[in-house]
Design an enzyme around this catalytic site. Structure first.
Site, PDB file in Angstrom:
ATOM      1  N   ASP A  83      -5.434  22.056   9.069  1.00 47.19           N
ATOM      2  CA  ASP A  83      -5.777  20.933   8.191  1.00 47.19           C
ATOM      3  C   ASP A  83      -6.624  21.316   6.975  1.00 47.19           C
ATOM      4  O   ASP A  83      -7.013  22.474   6.799  1.00 47.19           O
ATOM      5  CB  ASP A  83      -6.468  19.847   9.030  1.00 47.19           C
ATOM      6  N   ASN A 101       0.842  -1.194   0.000  1.00 52.72           N
ATOM      7  CA  ASN A 101       0.000   0.000   0.000  1.00 52.72           C
ATOM      8  C   ASN A 101       0.875   1.241   0.000  1.00 52.72           C
ATOM      9  O   ASN A 101       1.984   1.244   0.549  1.00 52.72           O
ATOM     10  CB  ASN A 101      -0.919   0.051   1.215  1.00 52.72           C
ATOM     11  N   TRP A 122      -1.554   7.912  10.003  1.00 51.98           N
ATOM     12  CA  TRP A 122      -2.533   7.206   9.173  1.00 51.98           C
ATOM     13  C   TRP A 122      -3.808   7.119   9.992  1.00 51.98           C
ATOM     14  O   TRP A 122      -3.834   6.599  11.099  1.00 51.98           O
ATOM     15  CB  TRP A 122      -2.029   5.848   8.702  1.00 51.98           C
ATOM     16  N   TYR A 143       0.214  10.163   4.151  1.00 45.00           N
ATOM     17  CA  TYR A 143      -0.137  10.442   5.549  1.00 45.00           C
ATOM     18  C   TYR A 143       0.921  11.387   6.104  1.00 45.00           C
ATOM     19  O   TYR A 143       2.109  11.081   6.034  1.00 45.00           O
ATOM     20  CB  TYR A 143      -0.144   9.161   6.394  1.00 45.00           C
ATOM     21  N   ARG A 144       0.496  12.484   6.687  1.00 47.15           N
ATOM     22  CA  ARG A 144       1.459  13.482   7.171  1.00 47.15           C
ATOM     23  C   ARG A 144       2.320  12.920   8.311  1.00 47.15           C
ATOM     24  O   ARG A 144       1.890  12.029   9.055  1.00 47.15           O
ATOM     25  CB  ARG A 144       0.722  14.724   7.646  1.00 47.15           C
ATOM     26  N   GLU A 161      -1.208   1.015  -5.424  1.00 45.34           N
ATOM     27  CA  GLU A 161      -1.156   2.368  -5.995  1.00 45.34           C
ATOM     28  C   GLU A 161      -0.119   2.453  -7.116  1.00 45.34           C
ATOM     29  O   GLU A 161      -0.285   3.241  -8.055  1.00 45.34           O
ATOM     30  CB  GLU A 161      -0.792   3.395  -4.906  1.00 45.34           C
TER      31      GLU A 161
HETATM   32  C1  LIG Z   1      -1.955  16.708   1.160  1.00 42.02           C
HETATM   33  C2  LIG Z   1      -2.653  15.517   1.744  1.00 42.02           C
HETATM   34  C3  LIG Z   1      -2.384  15.120   3.051  1.00 42.02           C
HETATM   35  C4  LIG Z   1      -3.020  14.015   3.609  1.00 42.02           C
HETATM   36  N1  LIG Z   1      -2.743  13.657   4.896  1.00 42.02           N
HETATM   37  C5  LIG Z   1      -3.327  12.575   5.427  1.00 42.02           C
HETATM   38  C6  LIG Z   1      -3.021  12.157   6.753  1.00 42.02           C
HETATM   39  O1  LIG Z   1      -2.230  12.789   7.450  1.00 42.02           O
HETATM   40  N2  LIG Z   1      -3.613  11.036   7.228  1.00 42.02           N
HETATM   41  C7  LIG Z   1      -4.492  10.311   6.481  1.00 42.02           C
HETATM   42  O2  LIG Z   1      -4.976   9.283   6.958  1.00 42.02           O
HETATM   43  N3  LIG Z   1      -4.843  10.698   5.236  1.00 42.02           N
HETATM   44  C8  LIG Z   1      -4.262  11.798   4.687  1.00 42.02           C
HETATM   45  N4  LIG Z   1      -4.584  12.183   3.420  1.00 42.02           N
HETATM   46  C9  LIG Z   1      -5.590  11.419   2.662  1.00 42.02           C
HETATM   47  C10 LIG Z   1      -5.042  10.100   2.166  1.00 42.02           C
HETATM   48  O3  LIG Z   1      -3.852  10.284   1.460  1.00 42.02           O
HETATM   49  C11 LIG Z   1      -6.082   9.414   1.286  1.00 42.02           C
HETATM   50  O4  LIG Z   1      -7.217   9.136   2.076  1.00 42.02           O
HETATM   51  C12 LIG Z   1      -5.571   8.136   0.635  1.00 42.02           C
HETATM   52  O5  LIG Z   1      -6.567   7.640  -0.241  1.00 42.02           O
HETATM   53  C13 LIG Z   1      -5.252   7.069   1.647  1.00 42.02           C
HETATM   54  O6  LIG Z   1      -4.769   5.932   0.964  1.00 42.02           O
HETATM   55  P1  LIG Z   1      -5.071   4.458   1.486  1.00 42.02           P
HETATM   56  O7  LIG Z   1      -6.512   4.157   1.128  1.00 42.02           O
HETATM   57  O8  LIG Z   1      -4.109   3.612   0.694  1.00 42.02           O
HETATM   58  O9  LIG Z   1      -4.837   4.415   2.944  1.00 42.02           O
HETATM   59  C14 LIG Z   1      -3.962  13.283   2.841  1.00 42.02           C
HETATM   60  C15 LIG Z   1      -4.227  13.689   1.532  1.00 42.02           C
HETATM   61  C16 LIG Z   1      -3.595  14.793   0.979  1.00 42.02           C
HETATM   62  C17 LIG Z   1      -3.927  15.215  -0.423  1.00 42.02           C
HETATM   63 MN   LIG Z   2      -4.435   2.152  -0.751  1.00 39.51          MN
END
Ligand SMILES: Cc1cc2nc3c(=O)[nH]c(=O)nc-3n(C[C@H](O)[C@H](O)[C@H](O)COP(=O)(O)O)c2cc1C
Ligand SMILES: [Mn+2]
Length: 482
Positions: A282, A167, A185, A171-172, A233
């Site tokens: 945020d 995956n 996450w 995630y920040r 991805e």
């Molecule tokens: C700039 C930016 C920052 C993000 N920061 C976070 C974060 O800190 N934590 C989080 O869970 N999702 C964050 N997201 C959203 C996730 O990247 C998004 O939900 C992604 O689809 C998660 O992928 P996954 O389904 O593989 O977990 C962020 C998105 C963007 C565009």
């Molecule tokens: Mn994913």
């Protein structure tokens, strides 16, 4: 031609006058945010800060922050990408020679999705197992009340311990010290799910994680896509760029990262270790509250020579993430319509921060159809977060928010047409009574049918006859009105 790396994308931005280099010193503490925020609000360029205060690593920001830049990143409009997806979905066994020939580009599309493992890559130009520190990087302190500096645009790689599938999520990461960060996450995301499964299986004390910062834009973009679990991805990135993503193995774990990455942080999350993370200015335009999250320990840092640091800021809309999200809305429409072909279009206005407001137009075919669509959306991956879903008939243009507001407000009998449900809520929502759990609202603003118990006649929208319109076109000119 697929962008080979971040630098190639920067060249494309520059060539198209979408990027401004800033050669004097600017402070990653708040100042870069103010530059980026003003620029996105005023239709300004992306920036490459060549001299961020306190670091020799340049900062790239706002690289995706308008429609043109998204198009340069994907080397296509989001509508074109959606078209390619729709064609793949509609693909049938070809008939005859001509049919087979027409099929070839689509098969090439498919061949490019599989990532390719390579033995070396630019991200290995410098390998540091010791003596490294995050302090070298120009990591932004974004907003005044933030708890510290945050890496905001990372690609976080982990593996599902049960299926072995990779995956990558964005995630920040809050910097705690030179080698430790938070791992934000959220509970519904795949990284968190891997972590939970790893804890449940017992035995292991640590979970390997690798973080890549800065790569070719399609690969970076793939990290934010709301894909189904276990769908890699990197495959979608390959599809988007029309060329396989080259992956290279980490120095200290079996994870792989994009070979063209600018910076790679290898390390682990200690199972069970939590630390307070946030607050952070945020996506919502508010500070998200501090909460406990896992901790990322960095054991090795690799980077290209003269690395670049890619980042973004989030905050009051519209921001860069709005343009990234708008492209998601377009690209995912054909996939949504695979399950819900009655959906004509969807729109997530900037003020709704993606999931707070989803406008959906449908071709209504049976009583209660609008409610069926709401529930389906609430059951569809990250669309579960949709706080307010408004369903309208297909003659309403959901991209025109004024038209939607006018028609919806006229069409609803609130008590009859608004429905509340309880369920999972986005972790960033500060209004829900509990973190991650609360209520959502569906508004059925479709025209009501007698089969739905509506006995009164339903009026037409007021429209002038075309005959009179044509007559007045001529009279209008005669009156000298243009
Ligand atoms: C700039 C930016 C920052 C993000 N920061 C976070 C974060 O800190 N934590 C989080 O869970 N999702 C964050 N997201 C959203 C996730 O990247 C998004 O939900 C992604 O689809 C998660 O992928 P996954 O389904 O593989 O977990 C962020 C998105 C963007 C565009
Ligand atoms: Mn994913």
């Amino acid at each position: 031609m697929a962008h080979t790396d971040l630098r190639d994308f920067i060249r494309a931005l520059e060539k198209n006058r979408e990027l401004r280099r800033i050669s004097f010193e600017v402070d990653p503490y708040l100042e870069i945010t103010e530059f980026a925020d003003r620029s996105v609000k005023n239709g300004g360029p992306a920036f490459l800060f060549e001299k961020p205060k306190g670091s020799d690593v340049p900062v790239l920001i706002n690289a995706f922050a308008n429609e043109r830049r998204m198009e340069l990143a994907l080397e296509a409009t989001p509508e074109e990408v959606a078209g390619r997806i729709a064609e793949l979905i509609a693909m049938r066994k070809p008939e005859g020679m001509l049919g087979k020939l027409k099929m070839l580009p689509k098969l090439a599309d498919l061949a490019s999705i599989f990532p390719k493992t390579v033995s070396d890559g630019p991200c290995k130009e410098n390998v540091q197992r010791e003596g490294f520190s995050l302090d070298r990087l120009p990591i932004l302190h974004c907003w005044p009340q933030d708890a510290g500096r945050f890496i905001t645009l990372p690609m976080v790689f982990s593996r599902n311990p049960e299926t072995g599938k990779r995956n990558c999520g964005c995630y920040r990461l809050q910097v705690f010290d030179g080698r430790t960060t938070g791992m934000h996450w959220q509970t519904h995301k795949q990284g968190a799910e891997h972590y939970r499964r790893m804890r449940a299986t017992g035995g292991a004390k640590r979970m390997d994680v690798a973080v890549a910062i800065g790569a070719d834009p399609a690969t970076m973009y793939s990290a934010i896509l709301p894909l189904p679990p276990d769908l890699d991805e990197m495959m979608i990135a390959g599809f988007l760029r029309g060329k396989p993503v080259e992956m290279v193995k980490c120095e200290t774990s079996d994870l792989e990262v994009p070979a063209n990455s600018e910076i790679v942080l290898e390390g682990y999350v200690e199972l069970g270790e939590l630390r307070n993370e946030g607050p952070f200015g945020d996506h919502t335009g508010f500070y998200s509250l501090a909460d406990d999250y896992p901790v990322f320990h960095i054991t090795c840092m690799t980077h290209r020579s003269k690395p670049m640091y890619a980042t973004t800021i989030v905050g009051p809309p519209p921001m860069e993430d709005f343009y990234m999200g708008k492209a998601i809305e377009r690209i995912f429409l054909p996939l949504m319509r695979l399950q819900l072909p009655e959906i004509r279009d969807i729109c997530m206005p900037a003020e709704g921060i993606f999931h707070n407001l989803i406008l959906v137009s449908i071709r209504k075919s049976y009583p209660g159809h609008a409610r069926k669509v709401m529930h389906a959306i609430w059951g569809l991956g990250q669309a579960m977060f949709s706080k307010c879903i408004v369903v309208v008939d297909e003659d309403v243009d959901v991209q025109n928010v004024q038209e939607v507001a006018w028609k919806v407000l006229n069409n609803i009998d609130p008590e009859r047409d608004i429905q509340f449900v309880m369920g999972p809520i986005d972790s960033l929502d500060h209004s829900s009574r509990l973190p991650n759990y609360g209520s959502k609202m569906g508004v059925d603003a479709t025209r009501k049918w007698k089969e739905e118990g509506f006995a009164r006649p339903w009026p037409d929208v007021i429209r002038m006859s075309s005959e009179v319109r044509a007559n007045v076109d001529a009279l209008w000119k005669k009156a000298g009105l243009g």
